[in-house]
Design a protein around this motif. Structure first.
Motif, PDB file in Angstrom:
ATOM      1  N   THR A   1       0.816  -1.218   0.000  1.00  0.00           N
ATOM      2  CA  THR A   1       0.000   0.000   0.000  1.00  0.00           C
ATOM      3  C   THR A   1       0.849   1.266   0.000  1.00  0.00           C
ATOM      4  OG1 THR A   1      -0.146   0.004   2.421  1.00  0.00           O
ATOM      5  CG2 THR A   1      -1.924  -1.108   1.222  1.00  0.00           C
ATOM      6  N   HIS A   2       1.994   1.220   0.718  1.00  0.00           N
ATOM      7  CA  HIS A   2       2.876   2.391   0.792  1.00  0.00           C
ATOM      8  C   HIS A   2       4.228   1.958   1.334  1.00  0.00           C
ATOM      9  CE1 HIS A   2       1.247   2.224   4.849  1.00  0.00           C
ATOM     10  NE2 HIS A   2       2.161   3.080   5.259  1.00  0.00           N
ATOM     11  N   GLY A   3       5.180   2.913   1.369  1.00  0.00           N
ATOM     12  CA  GLY A   3       6.575   2.529   1.564  1.00  0.00           C
ATOM     13  C   GLY A   3       7.051   2.325   2.985  1.00  0.00           C
ATOM     14  N   HIS A   4       6.223   2.555   3.972  1.00  0.00           N
ATOM     15  CA  HIS A   4       6.701   2.467   5.354  1.00  0.00           C
ATOM     16  C   HIS A   4       7.132   1.052   5.717  1.00  0.00           C
ATOM     17  CE1 HIS A   4       4.368   6.383   6.452  1.00  0.00           C
ATOM     18  NE2 HIS A   4       5.557   6.626   5.941  1.00  0.00           N
ATOM     19  N   ASN A   5       8.124   1.024   6.636  1.00  0.00           N
ATOM     20  CA  ASN A   5       8.764  -0.238   6.995  1.00  0.00           C
ATOM     21  C   ASN A   5       7.779  -1.276   7.546  1.00  0.00           C
ATOM     22  OD1 ASN A   5      11.307  -1.433   6.913  1.00  0.00           O
ATOM     23  ND2 ASN A   5      11.592  -1.204   9.110  1.00  0.00           N
ATOM     24  N   ASP A   6       6.750  -0.811   8.232  1.00  0.00           N
ATOM     25  CA  ASP A   6       5.789  -1.768   8.807  1.00  0.00           C
ATOM     26  C   ASP A   6       4.821  -2.303   7.748  1.00  0.00           C
ATOM     27  OD1 ASP A   6       4.757   0.924   8.855  1.00  0.00           O
ATOM     28  OD2 ASP A   6       3.111   0.258  10.129  1.00  0.00           O
ATOM     29  N   HIS A   7       5.117  -2.010   6.463  1.00  0.00           N
ATOM     30  CA  HIS A   7       4.310  -2.524   5.347  1.00  0.00           C
ATOM     31  C   HIS A   7       5.155  -3.221   4.283  1.00  0.00           C
ATOM     32  CE1 HIS A   7       0.633  -0.483   6.779  1.00  0.00           C
ATOM     33  NE2 HIS A   7       1.560   0.201   7.424  1.00  0.00           N
ATOM     34  N   VAL A   8       6.451  -2.879   4.239  1.00  0.00           N
ATOM     35  CA  VAL A   8       7.309  -3.467   3.192  1.00  0.00           C
ATOM     36  C   VAL A   8       8.368  -4.415   3.747  1.00  0.00           C
ATOM     37  CG1 VAL A   8       7.032  -1.401   1.765  1.00  0.00           C
ATOM     38  CG2 VAL A   8       9.095  -1.647   3.160  1.00  0.00           C
TER      39      VAL A   8
ATOM     40  N   GLY B   1      -5.387   0.412   3.358  1.00  0.00           N
ATOM     41  CA  GLY B   1      -4.026   0.852   3.665  1.00  0.00           C
ATOM     42  C   GLY B   1      -4.048   1.826   4.833  1.00  0.00           C
ATOM     43  N   ASP B   2      -2.884   2.367   5.157  1.00  0.00           N
ATOM     44  CA  ASP B   2      -2.837   3.376   6.222  1.00  0.00           C
ATOM     45  C   ASP B   2      -3.489   4.644   5.687  1.00  0.00           C
ATOM     46  OD1 ASP B   2      -1.330   1.537   7.611  1.00  0.00           O
ATOM     47  OD2 ASP B   2       0.382   2.864   7.939  1.00  0.00           O
ATOM     48  N   THR B   3      -4.477   5.150   6.396  1.00  0.00           N
ATOM     49  CA  THR B   3      -5.157   6.357   5.930  1.00  0.00           C
ATOM     50  C   THR B   3      -5.953   6.983   7.066  1.00  0.00           C
ATOM     51  OG1 THR B   3      -6.686   7.247   4.238  1.00  0.00           O
ATOM     52  CG2 THR B   3      -7.197   5.060   5.122  1.00  0.00           C
TER      53      THR B   3
HETATM   54 NI    NI Z   1       2.345   3.991   7.218  1.00  0.00          NI
END
Ligand code: NI
Ligand code: MN
Length: 226
Positions: free
Chosen positions: A48-55, A138-140
């Motif tokens: 969903t996006h580049g943050h470490n807790d997602h990639v 995603g995070d939003t």
């Molecule tokens: Ni995030």
């Protein structure tokens, strides 16, 4: 469609005979020690996006199974430099895949990759196999743009929404988000992983119920059929 909660914002979605893993953050999550990357065998890894807790586990997981990455163009380009093939998208775009369709939709958040690279715009996914449709936000925060989803796409059968507050909307705003996307069935994510996002489960479930909404909170490894 079958959804397995892998902890934090990580999901395994089985759809159209394919396996989609969303935002893999499994090996660093002490609450997910009973899960192994090797068992997931995704055909696609969705970010969903580049943050470490997602990639965090995306590269390792994609290389284990030869999966294709699906995300925004900037994130896909970043992973392609690491040898992970991808399908880059941007807001409003719908891809036709062998599991069904996937639309990359707006999210209000930020998106920096672990090395500080620009991670494009954060987004969410609307995934449909023609019979069932799942919205992964995603995070939003809560956004007016969520109201566009029922206008522009199929009826949403399940909304996967962040509910942990601090870094995303909390459960009160998530209940409005469910109403905006016209979906009564919600799977909560992005809660309890770290102290700032710990929530009172019963209060969250009761709040949704008071508005005629059903908030599902799964154990890590728990399954929801859609
Ligand atoms: Ni995030
Ligand atoms: Mn996050």
């Amino acid at each position: 469609m079958k959804i397995t909660f892998l902890g934090h914002a990580s999901l395994l979605i089985e759809v159209g005979g394919k396996r989609l893993v969303v935002d893999p953050f499994i090996t660093p999550n002490p609450k997910a020690k009973h899960l192994s990357l090797e068992s997931l065998k995704p055909d696609y890894v969705l970010i969903t996006h580049g943050h470490n807790d997602h990639v965090y586990d995306a590269e390792a997981l994609a290389k284990l199974s030869g999966a294709t990455l699906i995300s925004n163009y900037e994130i896909v380009s970043w992973f392609e430099q690491k040898g992970v093939p991808g399908y880059g998208m941007n807001f409003g775009g719908t891809g036709q895949f062998d599991f069904g369709t996937l639309k990359y939709v707006y999210a209000a958040h930020s998106s920096q990759l672990p090395d500080g690279s620009y991670g494009g715009n954060p987004g969410g996914f609307v995934i449909s196999d023609g019979a069932r449709t799942v919205y992964v936000a995603g995070d939003t925060s809560l956004t007016q743009e969520m109201k566009l989803l029922p206008l522009t796409g199929p009826k949403i059968d399940l909304a996967v929404l962040p509910i942990g507050d601090t870094f995303t909307m909390g459960y009160q705003d998530a209940a409005f988000a469910a109403e905006f996307v016209e979906c009564t069935q919600v799977l909560g994510c992005h809660f309890d992983t770290f102290p700032p996002i710990e929530i009172d489960h019963q209060r969250a479930v009761d709040h949704f119920a008071s508005r005629g909404l059903n908030l599902h909170l799964l154990e890590i490894g728990g399954v929801l059929e859609v």
